[in-house]
Design an enzyme around this catalytic site. Structure first.
Site, PDB file in Angstrom:
ATOM      1  CE  LYS A  97       3.666   3.492  12.782  1.00  0.00           C
ATOM      2  NZ  LYS A  97       5.144   3.465  11.634  1.00  0.00           N
TER       3      LYS A  97
ATOM      4  CE1 TYR B  48      -1.223   4.470   9.427  1.00  0.00           C
ATOM      5  CE2 TYR B  48       0.080   2.915   7.699  1.00  0.00           C
ATOM      6  CZ  TYR B  48      -0.570   2.874   8.451  1.00  0.00           C
ATOM      7  OH  TYR B  48      -1.883   1.906   8.486  1.00  0.00           O
TER       8      TYR B  48
ATOM      9  N   PRO C  25      -3.969   0.503  18.490  1.00  0.00           N
ATOM     10  CG  PRO C  25      -6.079  -0.600  18.097  1.00  0.00           C
ATOM     11  CD  PRO C  25      -5.122  -0.038  18.985  1.00  0.00           C
TER      12      PRO C  25
ATOM     13  CE1 TYR D  75      -5.137   4.046  10.947  1.00  0.00           C
ATOM     14  CE2 TYR D  75      -5.057   4.207   8.875  1.00  0.00           C
ATOM     15  CZ  TYR D  75      -4.623   3.837  10.452  1.00  0.00           C
ATOM     16  OH  TYR D  75      -3.812   2.604  10.014  1.00  0.00           O
TER      17      TYR D  75
ATOM     18  CG  HIS E 261      -2.057  -0.771   1.083  1.00  0.00           C
ATOM     19  ND1 HIS E 261      -3.193  -0.677   1.611  1.00  0.00           N
ATOM     20  CD2 HIS E 261      -2.216  -2.173   0.536  1.00  0.00           C
ATOM     21  CE1 HIS E 261      -3.791  -1.739   1.488  1.00  0.00           C
ATOM     22  NE2 HIS E 261      -3.717  -2.756   0.470  1.00  0.00           N
TER      23      HIS E 261
END
Length: 428
Positions: A322, A418, A318, A227, A99
């Protein structure tokens, strides 16, 4: 490739049994005793074996539970690089999904954060259970499988070593002697409690919500993770494969999963993830559960010859994806220190393991808390001085998200963390 034995088996010796009678305990010796057969413990064992360092892995659960346990599913760029370099990348690159960004959604609109354009890096969607399966297959092929379904694990003499680990397996009692112990047995294991209270400081935060997570037999309705901040709470759309979707809802952590029918779950996901012209595809839900969210750090991550690895030392919510990546980083760091010690007698890597790992842990704690605070509704959002304005914090969150999504520098910062802080280099 060098095949390392499970440990040197020595003659049995008499010991005092729990009932006061004389029993026998089989004595085993090795260089590194690894408590915990999850991804952190199995990866550390795999890396050590490839470097010619003998070790034994002890796992409380049975083998099938270890393989099938559903957990995290996003791997950072450097985690993928490390697994690939360690000979564990075949299935990951064939079945995992690369991704190149994520979507942030608020006020009913969706905004793309392009990792490739911003920082030239990516993440891979590949479930933790798949990483564990690859590690177990590698251990089977090398003839170094973990010892599963062990019980009554006790640690002794970890302060200055050599350490002793006593355990029972299939009704037989064992005593394992090792130079070092790696505690990779999770938040509820025996290793962290083996560090005296005066020798550690723990930090924790309980969040006032949990995640209701589902796995469903349905093609994902998105090409990358979504998200979403909604007035009713957070929602997330992830995936496990081209035919299995993984989705989450913010809920009361004390709610009963039986209160959530499949239709209710899909309706709520539809509401929170919905945007104009987009359809959330529904399918058979074959797994659902509610998981509380918390943050935890135990500092330092070393006591004498005992080193904490992964969830035994730290837990993150979560939201930032990580937890698994931190465990992989720990295993990489500790492996490097062990190699330097056994090859050159250089203790600096072992001495630096805890401060270096803890520094990374707090950086990731910050990122995970930042993502969590930005994307979830909090029960204490009412303005005490102006109770007629209960949505003040929600409006602040909307302002934060709009500022972030309109700032290339802000999005670059999110993309940098990220996709992962850099790992240490490690010998192969």
């Amino acid at each position: 490739m060098m095949v390392v034995p499970l440990g040197n088996i020595n003659p049995v010796k008499p010991v005092n049994g729990k009932d006061g009678n004389v029993a026998t305990r089989t004595s085993i010796s090795t260089q590194i005793a690894i408590i915990g057969g999850g991804p952190a413990g199995l990866l550390l064992s795999h890396l050590l074996r490839r470097s010619g360092i003998e070790n034994v892995v002890l796992e409380l659960r049975d083998r099938e539970y270890t393989i099938e346990r559903v957990r995290a599913g996003v791997l950072e760029q450097d985690a993928v690089n490390l697994l690939t370099d360690a000979g564990l990348g075949d299935r990951l690159h064939h079945e995992g999904q690369r991704h190149d960004g994520i979507y942030l959604q608020y006020n009913g609109s969706r905004h793309h954060v392009s990792f490739r354009e911003l920082v030239g890096r990516s993440v891979w969607v590949y479930g933790q259970q798949e990483v564990v399966r690859d590690l177990i297959d590698a251990h089977d092929e090398a003839g170094t499988p973990a010892r599963y379904s062990v019980s009554d694990i006790e640690l002794d003499n970890v302060a200055d070593g050599p350490a002793t680990v006593r355990f029972t397996q299939d009704g037989e009692e064992f005593e394992l002697t090792a130079d070092f112990v790696a505690g990779a047995d999770g938040a509820h294991g025996v290793c962290r409690p083996s560090i005296p209270a005066a020798e550690k400081t723990t930090y924790q935060r309980e969040y006032p919500f949990g995640w209701l997570g589902i796995l469903a037999h349905v093609q994902p309705s998105t090409d990358e993770l979504i998200y979403a901040l909604h007035e009713r709470g957070f929602a997330m759309h992830s995936m496990r494969s081209d035919t299995v979707s993984r989705l989450y809802l913010q809920v009361d952590p004390h709610d009963d999963i039986t209160n959530w029918s499949d239709d209710r779950i899909w309706d709520e996901l539809d509401l929170r993830l919905g945007t104009m012209g987009w359809t959330l595809e529904r399918g058979e839900i074959f797994d659902k559960s509610i998981t509380p969210m918390r943050s935890f750090v135990s500092d330092p991550m070393r006591f004498g010859n005992l080193f904490l690895v992964g969830d035994s030392a730290h837990i993150v919510p979560p939201t930032g994806a990580k937890g698994l990546n931190l465990a992989i980083a720990d295993a990489s760091y500790l492996h490097d220190g062990m190699v330097a010690w056994y090859r050159n007698g250089d203790a600096s890597g072992l001495d630096e393991y805890s401060p270096r790992s803890v520094k990374r842990v707090w950086q990731i704690q910050h990122f995970s808390a930042w993502m969590t605070r930005m994307l979830h509704r909090f029960e204490d959002s009412t303005d005490a001085e102006n109770p007629e304005n209960p949505d003040y914090d929600y409006q602040v969150q909307l302002g934060q998200l709009s500022q972030l999504c309109e700032s290339p520098r802000g999005m670059s910062h999110l993309a940098e963390i990220y996709t992962g802080l850099p790992f240490l280099s490690h010998p192969h």
